[in-house]
Design a protein around this motif. Structure first.
Motif, PDB file in Angstrom:
ATOM      1  N   SER A  70       0.833  -1.203   0.000  1.00 30.59           N
ATOM      2  CA  SER A  70       0.000   0.000   0.000  1.00 30.59           C
ATOM      3  C   SER A  70       0.865   1.251   0.000  1.00 30.59           C
ATOM      4  O   SER A  70       1.747   1.422   0.846  1.00 30.59           O
ATOM      5  N   GLY A  72      -0.033   4.235   0.636  1.00 34.67           N
ATOM      6  CA  GLY A  72      -0.425   5.226   1.635  1.00 34.67           C
ATOM      7  C   GLY A  72      -0.008   4.905   3.049  1.00 34.67           C
ATOM      8  O   GLY A  72      -0.198   5.721   3.958  1.00 34.67           O
ATOM      9  N   VAL A 167      -8.470   5.672  -6.394  1.00 39.21           N
ATOM     10  CA  VAL A 167      -8.734   5.186  -5.040  1.00 39.21           C
ATOM     11  C   VAL A 167      -9.938   4.244  -5.102  1.00 39.21           C
ATOM     12  O   VAL A 167     -11.014   4.636  -5.557  1.00 39.21           O
ATOM     13  N   GLY A 174      -9.617  -1.168   2.565  1.00 40.94           N
ATOM     14  CA  GLY A 174      -9.019  -0.107   1.782  1.00 40.94           C
ATOM     15  C   GLY A 174      -8.907   1.176   2.584  1.00 40.94           C
ATOM     16  O   GLY A 174      -8.885   1.175   3.823  1.00 40.94           O
ATOM     17  N   ILE A 175      -8.878   2.297   1.895  1.00 38.96           N
ATOM     18  CA  ILE A 175      -8.660   3.579   2.551  1.00 38.96           C
ATOM     19  C   ILE A 175      -9.963   4.268   2.961  1.00 38.96           C
ATOM     20  O   ILE A 175      -9.956   5.220   3.747  1.00 38.96           O
ATOM     21  N   TRP A 200     -11.473   8.266  -7.918  1.00 38.17           N
ATOM     22  CA  TRP A 200     -11.919   7.064  -7.207  1.00 38.17           C
ATOM     23  C   TRP A 200     -12.648   6.125  -8.167  1.00 38.17           C
ATOM     24  O   TRP A 200     -13.017   6.495  -9.277  1.00 38.17           O
TER      25      TRP A 200
END
Length: 313
Positions: A70, A72, A167, A174-175, A200
């Motif tokens: 990931s 992020g 995204v 996920g985020i 996204w």
């Protein structure tokens, strides 16, 4: 009767986990590469491996390459950057070399990338949107994607379709939970001025796009040698709606019936994250031009539709 076989990297990741469920539901046999040792599947149609050498046969119909840590998680130190590169570039190199050595030519290889390829807008005006032909940039997030994609170009004999993902939004992973948490707590709405792009795609549309490209590969096999193949090699897998971070805050707050009180100054992210703050504070608007041109229809084209589905509102 032959059961179509998919070789998947990144199967234990966020997207891969959802994809495996759908592949099995559609009666595919799945061989999934994972760094986690000792994984055993309850399904007779799913096999976990830790290296390509563990594969017991060479009949591979499709390859889906989603390997990568990931981007992020964890500040972009020199060590972290190297980990991000190795988890994507090195795995992709091993994959293509394995296929090359064994002369395996799947109907197609769908290889992951990200909209980070297009970098940022230094003017912070965001007056236009990138399509698949837009240039890359000399910054880390873009160079990471460029190196990732470059590996596939070294093997032109393979039918590779690159997917540049935005995204990915889904429930319970996920985020998205991190994005929603400050809104759920009635704390933070906008980040900075809020005009920065949020690119996204709903998890279902991401998976549907992958299956769409697999089907397109099936159709191309039926074409005659005289038929010109005009399919794109790169696809932006992003929702068609142009969305800002402020749009997300407004739509999410409405769906959650919340009224966050504060805006988060951008300087906080610059101090805490340094270069990595670009993921939150900058970027580019991106269009799914190639998918739309081929007639792909998004099930969740707007953020409101996506969040209504995910949040059950």
């Amino acid at each position: 009767m032959h059961q179509a076989t998919v070789l998947l990297t990144g199967g234990s990741g966020f997207i891969g986990t959802h994809l495996i469920k759908e592949l099995l539901a559609q009666d595919f046999k799945v061989i999934s590469l994972s760094r986690k040792a000792g994984r055993v599947s309850k399904s007779p149609h799913l096999t976990w491996i830790q290296s390509f050498d563990e594969m017991k046969h060479d009949r591979i119909d499709y390859v889906i390459n989603l390997a990568g840590e990931s981007i992020g998680q964890g500040r972009w130190t020199a060590t972290r950057k190297q980990q991000l590169i190795e988890s994507r570039v090195n795995t992709t190199e091993l994959l293509y070399e394995y296929l090359h050595q064994r002369k395996i030519f799947p109907k197609c290889i769908i290889s992951g990338s990200a909209v980070g390829y297009y970098g940022i807008d230094e003017t912070e005006m965001w007056s236009s949107a990138c399509d698949e032909q837009s240039p890359a940039q000399a910054i880390f997030m873009s160079e990471l994607c460029q190196r990732w994609e470059h590996v596939t170009a070294l093997y032109p004999e393979q039918n590779t379709q690159i997917i540049r993902l935005g995204v990915v939004l889904a429930a319970g992973g996920g985020i998205l939970p991190q994005m929603l948490r400050p809104i759920q707590m009635n704390l933070v709405s906008k980040i900075g001025h809020g005009r920065q792009p949020l690119v996204w795609v709903h998890i279902q549309d991401a998976i549907r796009a992958i299956f769409y490209l697999m089907k397109q590969a099936d159709l191309s096999v039926l074409q005659t040698e005289n038929t010109v193949n005009v399919r794109q090699a790169v696809y932006n897998v992003v929702a068609p709606e142009r969305t800002t971070q402020a749009d997300f805050a407004i739509v999410a707050a409405r769906q959650l019936n919340k009224k966050p009180m504060f805006n988060m100054p951008s300087v906080i992210f610059k101090i805490l994250l340094g270069e990595q703050a670009q993921l939150i504070l900058n970027g580019q608007f991106v269009k799914p031009s190639a998918l739309l041109a081929q007639g792909f229809e998004f099930k969740f084209p707007t953020l409101k539709q996506a969040l209504q589905d995910i949040l059950g509102t």
